[in-house]
Motif scaffolding. Sequence first.
Motif, PDB file in Angstrom:
ATOM      1  N   GLU A  37      28.169  51.922   8.882  1.00  0.00           N
ATOM      2  CA  GLU A  37      27.318  51.445   9.979  1.00  0.00           C
ATOM      3  C   GLU A  37      27.645  50.000  10.322  1.00  0.00           C
ATOM      4  N   ASP A  38      27.667  49.715  11.629  1.00  0.00           N
ATOM      5  CA  ASP A  38      27.895  48.346  12.084  1.00  0.00           C
ATOM      6  C   ASP A  38      26.709  47.469  11.666  1.00  0.00           C
ATOM      7  N   ASN A  93      38.414  47.577  20.613  1.00  0.00           N
ATOM      8  CA  ASN A  93      38.730  46.346  21.341  1.00  0.00           C
ATOM      9  C   ASN A  93      40.036  45.790  20.792  1.00  0.00           C
ATOM     10  N   GLY A  99      37.265  41.363  23.264  1.00  0.00           N
ATOM     11  CA  GLY A  99      36.089  41.468  22.405  1.00  0.00           C
ATOM     12  C   GLY A  99      36.376  41.756  20.951  1.00  0.00           C
ATOM     13  N   SER A 101      36.763  40.932  17.303  1.00  0.00           N
ATOM     14  CA  SER A 101      36.405  39.800  16.442  1.00  0.00           C
ATOM     15  C   SER A 101      36.846  40.016  15.000  1.00  0.00           C
ATOM     16  N   HIS A 106      39.630  49.011  14.190  1.00  0.00           N
ATOM     17  CA  HIS A 106      38.426  49.831  13.998  1.00  0.00           C
ATOM     18  C   HIS A 106      38.027  50.432  15.328  1.00  0.00           C
ATOM     19  N   HIS A 108      34.774  51.845  17.370  1.00  0.00           N
ATOM     20  CA  HIS A 108      33.311  51.906  17.421  1.00  0.00           C
ATOM     21  C   HIS A 108      32.917  53.310  17.881  1.00  0.00           C
TER      22      HIS A 108
END
Length: 120
Positions: A37-38, A93, A99, A101, A106, A108
């Motif tokens: 989980e983010d 991203n 975007g 970071s 990864h 999303h």
Amino acid sequence: MFSEVFRLSSDCIFCKIVAGEIPSKEVYEDEDVLAFEDLHPVAPTHVLVIPKRHIDSVSTATDADAGVLGKVQVAAAKIAADQGLKDFRVVTNNGRGAGQSVFHVHYHLLAGRRMNWPPG
Ligand code: 5GP
Ligand code: ZN
């Protein structure tokens, strides 16, 4: 041992999650892929799906990474199916301007709210 098996990067937070050095709420794991989980969810479902071995971003992936990146996307679909999600978004991203970071590639997995198009 871990670093030999997965070629972990010592200053990468996602490699540290793979190695168990930083805790995460795992939702899926197989030989090559981890999903968790983010920390700062932007949708009711916000899962990060990553290859266990370090790749900076999609733009630095090579032909040798094609298999594992395919597995990451198939894993995202499995997680969505397990959670009963029919409509979801899988997005990565690439580069700070887009975007990114964390520079361990990864995807999303986002779901549970309306997904606007085009993304901001
Ligand atoms: P990016 O901005 O690179 O596309 O996505 C990085 C994601 O990683 C962000 O959504 C951010 O909330 C998440 N993140 C950053 N650090 C951590 C962490 O230590 N644990 C977890 N679970 N997520 C993190
Ligand atoms: Zn890494």
